[in-house]
Motif scaffolding. Sequence first.
Motif, PDB file in Angstrom:
ATOM      1  N   LYS A 371     -46.284 -21.599  65.904  1.00 14.53           N
ATOM      2  CA  LYS A 371     -46.042 -22.829  66.671  1.00 14.53           C
ATOM      3  C   LYS A 371     -44.743 -23.453  66.175  1.00 14.53           C
ATOM      4  O   LYS A 371     -44.623 -23.749  64.979  1.00 14.53           O
ATOM      5  CB  LYS A 371     -47.201 -23.804  66.502  1.00 14.53           C
ATOM      6  CG  LYS A 371     -47.048 -25.080  67.307  1.00 14.53           C
ATOM      7  CD  LYS A 371     -48.254 -26.002  67.113  1.00 14.53           C
ATOM      8  CE  LYS A 371     -48.098 -27.275  67.921  1.00 14.53           C
ATOM      9  NZ  LYS A 371     -49.232 -28.208  67.714  1.00 14.53           N
ATOM     10  N   ASP A 372     -43.801 -23.607  67.090  1.00 13.64           N
ATOM     11  CA  ASP A 372     -42.470 -24.101  66.735  1.00 13.64           C
ATOM     12  C   ASP A 372     -41.915 -23.207  65.620  1.00 13.64           C
ATOM     13  O   ASP A 372     -41.825 -22.005  65.788  1.00 13.64           O
ATOM     14  CB  ASP A 372     -42.545 -25.577  66.340  1.00 13.64           C
ATOM     15  CG  ASP A 372     -43.079 -26.446  67.483  1.00 13.64           C
ATOM     16  OD1 ASP A 372     -42.805 -26.113  68.648  1.00 13.64           O
ATOM     17  OD2 ASP A 372     -43.793 -27.427  67.214  1.00 13.64           O
ATOM     18  N   ASP A 373     -41.558 -23.781  64.485  1.00  9.00           N
ATOM     19  CA  ASP A 373     -41.029 -22.941  63.398  1.00  9.00           C
ATOM     20  C   ASP A 373     -42.064 -22.765  62.288  1.00  9.00           C
ATOM     21  O   ASP A 373     -41.719 -22.474  61.148  1.00  9.00           O
ATOM     22  CB  ASP A 373     -39.751 -23.552  62.818  1.00  9.00           C
ATOM     23  CG  ASP A 373     -40.000 -24.868  62.101  1.00  9.00           C
ATOM     24  OD1 ASP A 373     -41.042 -25.515  62.386  1.00  9.00           O
ATOM     25  OD2 ASP A 373     -39.179 -25.249  61.247  1.00  9.00           O
ATOM     26  N   HIS A 376     -49.862 -22.814  63.278  1.00  8.29           N
ATOM     27  CA  HIS A 376     -50.994 -23.705  63.545  1.00  8.29           C
ATOM     28  C   HIS A 376     -52.266 -22.876  63.379  1.00  8.29           C
ATOM     29  O   HIS A 376     -52.326 -21.722  63.812  1.00  8.29           O
ATOM     30  CB  HIS A 376     -50.911 -24.259  64.969  1.00  8.29           C
ATOM     31  CG  HIS A 376     -52.003 -25.229  65.307  1.00  8.29           C
ATOM     32  ND1 HIS A 376     -51.980 -26.549  64.932  1.00  8.29           N
ATOM     33  CD2 HIS A 376     -53.169 -25.063  65.994  1.00  8.29           C
ATOM     34  CE1 HIS A 376     -53.062 -27.158  65.376  1.00  8.29           C
ATOM     35  NE2 HIS A 376     -53.812 -26.277  66.014  1.00  8.29           N
ATOM     36  N   GLU A 400     -45.033 -29.710  56.417  1.00  8.36           N
ATOM     37  CA  GLU A 400     -44.719 -30.058  57.802  1.00  8.36           C
ATOM     38  C   GLU A 400     -44.696 -28.831  58.719  1.00  8.36           C
ATOM     39  O   GLU A 400     -44.844 -28.963  59.946  1.00  8.36           O
ATOM     40  CB  GLU A 400     -43.364 -30.767  57.868  1.00  8.36           C
ATOM     41  CG  GLU A 400     -43.326 -32.122  57.192  1.00  8.36           C
ATOM     42  CD  GLU A 400     -43.324 -32.036  55.667  1.00  8.36           C
ATOM     43  OE1 GLU A 400     -42.898 -30.968  55.132  1.00  8.36           O
ATOM     44  OE2 GLU A 400     -43.771 -33.004  55.015  1.00  8.36           O
ATOM     45  N   ARG A 401     -44.500 -27.647  58.163  1.00  9.59           N
ATOM     46  CA  ARG A 401     -44.444 -26.442  58.996  1.00  9.59           C
ATOM     47  C   ARG A 401     -45.836 -25.882  59.315  1.00  9.59           C
ATOM     48  O   ARG A 401     -45.956 -24.924  60.092  1.00  9.59           O
ATOM     49  CB  ARG A 401     -43.606 -25.360  58.316  1.00  9.59           C
ATOM     50  CG  ARG A 401     -42.120 -25.655  58.272  1.00  9.59           C
ATOM     51  CD  ARG A 401     -41.352 -24.490  57.672  1.00  9.59           C
ATOM     52  NE  ARG A 401     -41.461 -23.280  58.478  1.00  9.59           N
ATOM     53  CZ  ARG A 401     -40.995 -22.082  58.108  1.00  9.59           C
ATOM     54  NH1 ARG A 401     -40.410 -21.952  56.913  1.00  9.59           N
ATOM     55  NH2 ARG A 401     -41.133 -21.026  58.890  1.00  9.59           N
ATOM     56  N   SER A 403     -49.708 -26.804  60.620  1.00 14.35           N
ATOM     57  CA  SER A 403     -50.633 -27.768  61.209  1.00 14.35           C
ATOM     58  C   SER A 403     -52.006 -27.131  61.317  1.00 14.35           C
ATOM     59  O   SER A 403     -52.136 -25.913  61.440  1.00 14.35           O
ATOM     60  CB  SER A 403     -50.148 -28.239  62.589  1.00 14.35           C
ATOM     61  OG  SER A 403     -49.963 -27.135  63.458  1.00 14.35           O
ATOM     62  N   SER A 665     -53.657 -34.689  63.015  1.00 14.71           N
ATOM     63  CA  SER A 665     -52.275 -34.988  63.411  1.00 14.71           C
ATOM     64  C   SER A 665     -51.810 -36.340  62.885  1.00 14.71           C
ATOM     65  O   SER A 665     -50.625 -36.659  62.960  1.00 14.71           O
ATOM     66  CB  SER A 665     -52.138 -34.946  64.934  1.00 14.71           C
ATOM     67  OG  SER A 665     -52.860 -36.005  65.536  1.00 14.71           O
TER      68      SER A 665
END
Length: 882
Positions: A371-373, A376, A400-401, A403, A665
């Motif tokens: 997910k993104d960089d 998840h 932060e990377r 989740s 979140s």
Amino acid sequence: MSIAAVQPPPSDSAPKSVSFRLNGKQVQADADPDRSLLSVLREDFSCLSLKNGCEPQASCGCCMLMVDGKPRLSCTMKAQSVAGKELLTLEGLPEETRKNLADSFVACGGVQCGFCIPGMAMRGYLTCQENPNPSREQIAFDLRGNLCRCTGYVKIIDAIEQFAATRRGESQPQFDHSGRVGTPLPRYRGHELVLGDFKYIDDITMPGQVYAAMRFGDHPRALVKSIDPAPALAIEGVERVITAADVPGNRHVGLIVNDWPILVAIGEETRCVGDIIAIVVAKDQRTARKAAEKIAIDYEVRTPITNTDDALKPDAPKIHPKGNLLSKSAIVRGNPDEAFANAAHVVEDTFQTQRIEHMFLEPESCIAYPKDDGVHFLSQGQGVFDDRRQVASVLGWPLERVSAELVQNGGAFGGKEDMSIQGQTALAAAIVDKPVKCTLTRDESFKLHPKRHAIRAHIKMACDADGRITAVRSRIIGDKGAYASVGAKVLERAAGHACGPYRVPAIDIEALAVYTNNPPCGAMRGFGANQSAFAVEQLLNRLADKVGIDAWEIRWRNILHPGDRFATGQKLDKPFGLDKTLLAVKDIYRSAKYAGIACGIKNVGIGNGMPDPGKALLRVERDGKVSIRTGYTEMGQGLFTVTIQTAVEETGLPPTCFTATTDTSVDLDCGQTTGSRGTVLSCNAVIDAARKLKADLDSGKKLSDLIGKEYRGEWVCNYTVKLGAKVDEPKTHLTYGFATQVVILNDDGSLKRVVAAHDVGKVINPTLLQGQMEGSIHMGLGYALTEDFVVENSEIVTDTIKSIGVLRAHQMPELQFMFIEEPDPETSYGARGVGEIGLVPTAPAVAGAMEKFDGVRRTTLPMKDSPAGKAIVAPPKKPASR
């Protein structure tokens, strides 16, 4: 080494198909002989009411369906075996029938975590098809193939009785939707759980998903000399084999001590049979598991350390670099030597309790995807924020990377506090850059997650001529197994509860947590308190005999009252009703021919110097509903339901206005859902947030005016101190649960009735409360009489569900409850956590009843050879139809 596979050419032979009718429709299905019917129906036809709790053991009943009108377990069947037959799952029942089933289970409280309930509902439907007016005995008999770990079966039987009555047109399920504190608000999302519509992690499929399987070690203690992935990579559909060399961050994880490797490396020793050597990623689950078995591992097999005595020898091999002693907890108060010398009566003995498998019905499962960089992942853990931190550590990434998303789990009981496969699954997703799912088989689950500690306790107890306790000396040793988990804290609790709920002026207690090569042990319902209770309560009975009073009277003379000190040194300065629980059962105990009695105490909250936070966020959503967000885990205890009731109580809004979820979140990190603290702390936080919402509503605003607004609530107990802290007034815990239980036997020594009187502080939801207590006593009776996770030479012996001895519906005695409400002024509406206290007094009460019956003093659990134990495992007799 992360190695990509070179694929062989595809096979020309395609699996044959088979035709049958499924839920009224003719279908064609894959007849691959390597697939179970359960797999075919779940994966190819989305019949997700069929749950995989134990394939291929046919022991839990979660995969029950009807084949030509007869109940069958799909996990042991192949698709070929149902050619031309009629199959019926819950999805295929008429909508009115589905509604009536769901209404009956929810109204009666016959659903907690929900994982086993679709199978129960299907079995109940068939029972009522065969007999429109079944007796409770027949229902229990018909449920003997279905297993539930949460409910104790009472309310499941109630639900099937209600369903039968509804079908006969006699009564409809009754609901109280007021939602106020003290009322039986129906379980949140209960209908979805009953019908199998709720999706646990293994029910979820991601686009482009591949599958991971774990390659477990072959020996409890062996040096890993080499790992050859080539045989696995040669199998069609295998994408990667991942080993310790591929871990970019920290390989070792742990809640307190980082001593547990997610993958054992070449040149390292395995420490138990649950160690993982490699991960296989493949196109489907069957291929991944098949390939995992093919990985060739060369070992130098070494002799395991199988017991704590050997582990503590000076020349014992070190299981961990710092040695084999994980922790020592000690309490000394008063002058025990003098008290023993001056005592009128002294008794002592050694007691041994056993390992116990949690036997949550939902095996470990995880999904992770890019997910993104970052990554998840979906977790079923009891502490999703801890899971997230540990996964980030494994990947070597900033938090932060990573989740995490908590998916309500199918039972835990402490067994999902430690990470299981979240780290490995997230690592695989990061390496292959695809969504990865991993679900353990039941035997893999047995190997991996920590168990209840086996504890040996030598306890000496003294009293004066009137039967008042003057001293206790305890030496307690817990077999920690291979990894720390929360074992230091479990033994700390065993020490802190080693005097039971009694006044003891002179104390000398020591508790050790010791590493061995046995399967790890960690948190499980009771958390050390029940192991200590088994010993303390029986010695108290012996003192009563010496003094010449009965077991009730000696408890009455010694129980804690407000102002007294608990074993930890904490002065109990708030109201509680232990005396009322003892008075409630006085006449019942004394009037029974064969009865045992025991009292119990169990801390609420972690305490011992650790903060106990509750955090909540209420958000007014676009649809006009208010979402309640917390950091704790819903795992069948009813957390979401009681948080909704709290919000209703504080705002006056109806329960239909609220939804509930665990949200990672936002900053709602509360730590583990453990220590019987979820309700107390979450509801205190919801009270804080809801009162802020109420203030806005009282100012004249409507929910439609507040869309998007958030209300944060927080409540923290931060005043506790460590066990043994040198302070004048140590406060080790926020509050406690208190109980007295009586176990009554029939004239043949079999279980007749359990009477449980508990100070619960405040009944927030009577149906959920009763269900928690029924499930606790079910677990306590199994602990006392039948359950045992047997390990020999550090290898698992009881490796099937049937062999570990969890009680079935027809084996349960009558249960009777008395709830005392003595509110705690610091907790939500005065409520005390009840998740664990329900089983603390059960085993010693059973032992006391058995001693009354046959005069035998039993010091080892389980008491399988007792008359009650033998009666439970006797083949059931089919009851006569009415």
